[in-house]
Design an enzyme around this catalytic site. Sequence first.
Site, PDB file in Angstrom:
ATOM      1  N   TYR A  45       1.006  -1.146   0.143  1.00 20.25           N
ATOM      2  CA  TYR A  45       0.120   0.043  -0.046  1.00 20.25           C
ATOM      3  C   TYR A  45       0.778   1.093  -0.010  1.00 20.25           C
ATOM      4  O   TYR A  45       1.418   1.475   1.094  1.00 20.25           O
ATOM      5  CB  TYR A  45      -0.789  -0.078   1.153  1.00 20.25           C
ATOM      6  CG  TYR A  45      -1.839  -1.138   1.304  1.00 20.25           C
ATOM      7  CD1 TYR A  45      -2.168  -1.929   0.385  1.00 20.25           C
ATOM      8  CD2 TYR A  45      -2.619  -1.530   2.536  1.00 20.25           C
ATOM      9  CE1 TYR A  45      -2.828  -3.125   0.498  1.00 20.25           C
ATOM     10  CE2 TYR A  45      -3.393  -2.626   2.704  1.00 20.25           C
ATOM     11  CZ  TYR A  45      -3.527  -3.268   1.691  1.00 20.25           C
ATOM     12  OH  TYR A  45      -4.544  -4.388   1.720  1.00 20.25           O
ATOM     13  N   SER A  72     -13.130  -5.692   1.897  1.00 18.00           N
ATOM     14  CA  SER A  72     -14.251  -5.197   1.102  1.00 18.00           C
ATOM     15  C   SER A  72     -15.705  -5.643   1.478  1.00 18.00           C
ATOM     16  O   SER A  72     -16.596  -5.982   0.539  1.00 18.00           O
ATOM     17  CB  SER A  72     -13.877  -5.363  -0.520  1.00 18.00           C
ATOM     18  OG  SER A  72     -12.639  -4.858  -0.668  1.00 18.00           O
TER      19      SER A  72
END
Length: 347
Positions: free
Chosen positions: A65, A211
């Site tokens: 990330y 998610s």
Amino acid sequence: MAAHSRVIVPRMKLGSQGLEVSAQGLGCMSMSAFYGVPKPEPDMIKVIHHAINSGVTFLDTSDIYGPHTNEILLGKALKDGMREKVQLATKFGVRFVDGQREICGDPTYVRAACEASLKRLDIDSIDLYYQHRVDTRLPIEVTVGELKKLVEEGKIKYIGLSEASASTIRRAHAVHPITAVQLEWSLWSRDVEAEIIPTCRELGIGIVAYSPLGRGFFSSGPKIVESFSEGDSRRDLPRFKPENLEHNTVVFNRVNDMATRKGCTPSQLALAWVHHQGNDVCPIPGTTKIENLNQNIGALAVKLTPEEMAELESIASSDAVKGERYSSEVGMWHTSETPPLSTWKST
């Protein structure tokens, strides 16, 4: 709908190896990567601190990330006594080589990646260390063997896998107990229910759902695509493409109607559905806004009857959503296999 201030975030045992986490976590990816321009660091530290002070103490990041910038952000956020309050998960295994994405599970790389993450996070030990994607070029036993050494050395406390197949999970667990498997699980991603979830449950492995809001779809519905900036990776996801979005909007509208009847938001209803899957499941919705974080915590107060669960599952049956989870270039890792250990010759 119970106000966020009255919602106490419970604790849960993740897996059967002793790790205890908050029953809802915080995915930190979107603060630094993949969803458009990285957000201002001071603002994100405020969000992280608000999460911790609200009882959301299970924080999820990865070395990819940024790359690296999200771990650095978390390292800064966890100063001044904050480290002791959290359970920190990070990942290794995805890297960019000459601009190309590469998956690597080589033991030398595993060790180097762990050392680098410890340095960026500025900590002595990682609570939960995941293999972010499985390297299909070498046996899973080889990678987990190195992770086992890192546990023995105290550099990591627990081992996790992300997006792994049922057989890979079994083989890994035979080398060293796997504490958690991270996978995409939501009202619009239910393919893991057939084989992977039962395998985790059989082996006593915790389930971490990323998610859980369908990458924001169950928060905003189809209008979310209007907010995607130039660098937002969701622009390339099949489910957000016009040819699929119109169909998928029907699912959102039905969830939204049900949420209105329940007196909650569609995102709270979608998140509550994941929470109701069992006390071995920890969803980790990501956000960059305190008000959204509060709303996500509010989902813990949404109680669903068996009839309501069945209604939601009929709205979002496995064939109700159009489009794959990822574009074809990324691949579907939770169906991938690794070579048998007998083929491995260490160099």
